[in-house]
Design a protein around this motif. Structure first.
Motif, short mmCIF file in Angstrom:
data_model
loop_
_atom_site.label_atom_id
_atom_site.label_comp_id
_atom_site.label_asym_id
_atom_site.label_seq_id
_atom_site.Cartn_x
_atom_site.Cartn_y
_atom_site.Cartn_z
N ALA A 184 0.84 -1.20 0.00
CA ALA A 184 0.00 0.00 0.00
C ALA A 184 0.87 1.24 0.00
N THR A 185 0.61 2.14 -0.93
CA THR A 185 1.22 3.46 -0.85
C THR A 185 0.37 4.30 0.10
N PHE A 186 0.92 5.38 0.58
CA PHE A 186 0.22 6.26 1.52
C PHE A 186 0.46 7.66 1.01
N ASP A 187 -0.50 8.15 0.21
CA ASP A 187 -0.25 9.30 -0.66
C ASP A 187 -0.81 10.60 -0.10
N GLN A 188 0.08 11.53 0.15
CA GLN A 188 -0.32 12.84 0.68
C GLN A 188 -1.22 13.55 -0.32
N THR A 189 -2.41 13.97 0.15
CA THR A 189 -3.42 14.58 -0.71
C THR A 189 -4.11 15.70 0.07
N VAL A 190 -4.38 16.82 -0.56
CA VAL A 190 -5.15 17.87 0.08
C VAL A 190 -6.50 17.28 0.49
N PHE A 191 -6.92 17.51 1.75
CA PHE A 191 -8.06 16.78 2.28
C PHE A 191 -9.31 16.91 1.43
N ASP A 192 -9.65 18.14 1.03
CA ASP A 192 -10.89 18.29 0.28
C ASP A 192 -10.75 17.90 -1.19
N SER A 193 -9.56 17.37 -1.57
CA SER A 193 -9.37 16.82 -2.91
C SER A 193 -9.36 15.30 -2.90
N ILE A 194 -9.48 14.70 -1.72
CA ILE A 194 -9.35 13.24 -1.62
C ILE A 194 -10.48 12.52 -2.35
N ILE A 195 -11.72 12.90 -2.07
CA ILE A 195 -12.85 12.21 -2.72
C ILE A 195 -12.80 12.39 -4.24
N PRO A 196 -12.56 13.60 -4.77
CA PRO A 196 -12.41 13.73 -6.22
C PRO A 196 -11.29 12.85 -6.78
N ALA A 197 -10.19 12.69 -6.04
CA ALA A 197 -9.09 11.85 -6.51
C ALA A 197 -9.52 10.39 -6.61
N LEU A 198 -10.31 9.93 -5.63
CA LEU A 198 -10.82 8.56 -5.69
C LEU A 198 -11.77 8.38 -6.86
N LEU A 199 -12.66 9.33 -7.04
CA LEU A 199 -13.66 9.20 -8.10
C LEU A 199 -13.03 9.30 -9.49
N ALA A 200 -11.88 9.96 -9.57
CA ALA A 200 -11.18 10.08 -10.85
C ALA A 200 -10.24 8.90 -11.10
N GLY A 201 -10.19 7.96 -10.15
CA GLY A 201 -9.35 6.79 -10.32
C GLY A 201 -7.88 7.01 -10.03
N LYS A 202 -7.55 8.15 -9.41
CA LYS A 202 -6.15 8.42 -9.09
C LYS A 202 -5.71 7.72 -7.81
N GLU A 203 -6.66 7.39 -6.94
CA GLU A 203 -6.40 6.66 -5.70
C GLU A 203 -7.46 5.57 -5.57
N ASP A 204 -7.16 4.57 -4.75
CA ASP A 204 -8.08 3.45 -4.61
C ASP A 204 -8.98 3.57 -3.38
#
Length: 310
Positions: free
Chosen positions: A103-123
């Protein structure tokens, strides 16, 4: 001001004292030494690995979005280090190990996390994220801890805030995108309806920025998860800077929270595999070992349930 910034950095990184600073980065892979949690005893389960989506088994990695620092859930092991540690880091590595991947543990701006998941950038997300009805519209949550809310004040309470009602006319700092923002907005509306002075909400991209707003006098209080607020009171400047607002009305004014691992609703294979992996870690004691390492055993759940937040 520079001294305040350094003090905050020291608190949110060195709070993980005793954790190893060896190896890895913000996107660290599971290893026996990573973050100070030895996962060598977490054995892979081939039957759980078979439940994973083909894309993850092919890559051999689950991409976990997080937001550091938010001690004790996620932080760095030392000032200037990019090695993550904390409850979410250790648990993410243990879940991945049980599933037979990394598992990677990827630093992400908090309010960008859900968009990142929905865009397939994170699992999936592990960032002390509260499971609630609004977020459930986009994510399924594997619930793994309970928590509530805490309000941080400067030591000695110079603004004489002794109750939630005293926040009327005050400025409260908070991290943007968190459940706390919504709770404060509800309180602000209640004050307005009652004809009380307005509550000012200052939002910041990082929790550490919200802390700095209090120490620098821009805000009179900060709202956080109770676990995070209590941890900050205890560890910041050896307990010499902050205190918690002691008001029983906090429990009735604000909602209690359930913290969950967020997975896109379309990815039921990963959701089910991670849920079963977490349950196995609960059953064999690894889960409680991780919580106890950070002094948060009281937040434990008995089983890994889905979407229990309201």
């Amino acid at each position: 001001m520079a001294a305040l910034v350094l003090a905050i950095a020291l608190t949110i990184t060195l709070a993980a004292c005793g954790a190893s600073s060896s190896g890895g980065g913000a996107s660290a892979s599971a290893s026996p030494a990573a973050g100070g949690f030895n996962i060598a005893g977490v054995k892979a389960d081939s039957s759980l690995n078979a439940l994973l989506p083909a894309a993850i088994t092919s890559a051999g990695t689950i991409r976990v979005a997080t937001n550091i620092p938010y001690a004790p859930w996620e932080m760095y092991t030392a000032v200037g280090s990019k090695q993550a540690t904390g409850i979410d880091y250790d648990l993410s590595q243990a879940i991945a190990a049980r599933l037979g991947v990394k598992a990677t543990f990827d630093q992400t701006v908090f309010d960008s996390i859900i968009p990142a998941l929905l865009a397939g950038k994170e699992d999936m997300v592990m960032a002390s994220m509260f499971d609630d009805a609004e977020r459930q519209k986009q994510l399924d949550f594997i619930d793994y801890a309970t928590d509530s809310y805490g309000i941080l004040l400067l030591k000695g309470n110079p603004d004489n805030i002794t109750s939630v009602q005293d926040l009327a006319g005050k400025t409260v700092a908070v991290q943007s995108g968190t459940a706390q923002v919504g709770e404060l907005q509800k309180l602000k509306a209640k004050f307005a309806a009652a004809g009380k002075p307005a509550l000012t909400i200052l939002q910041f991209p990082q929790d550490s920025d919200a802390l700095l707003a209090v120490t620098s006098g821009k805000a009179q209080a900060q709202m956080d998860d109770q676990s995070v607020a209590a941890y900050t009171v205890k560890t910041f400047n050896n307990g010499g800077t902050f205190q918690l607002l002691d008001d029983p009305a906090i429990a009735t004014t604000f909602s209690n929270g359930i913290i969950g691992i967020g997975v896109p609703k379309t990815d039921t294979q990963l959701r089910d595999a991670a849920q079963k992996a977490l349950q196995s870690l609960i059953d064999d004691g690894t889960y409680m070992q991780i919580l106890n390492k950070y002094g948060e055993g009281s937040l434990a759940v008995d089983s890994a349930q889905l979407n229990q937040g309201k």
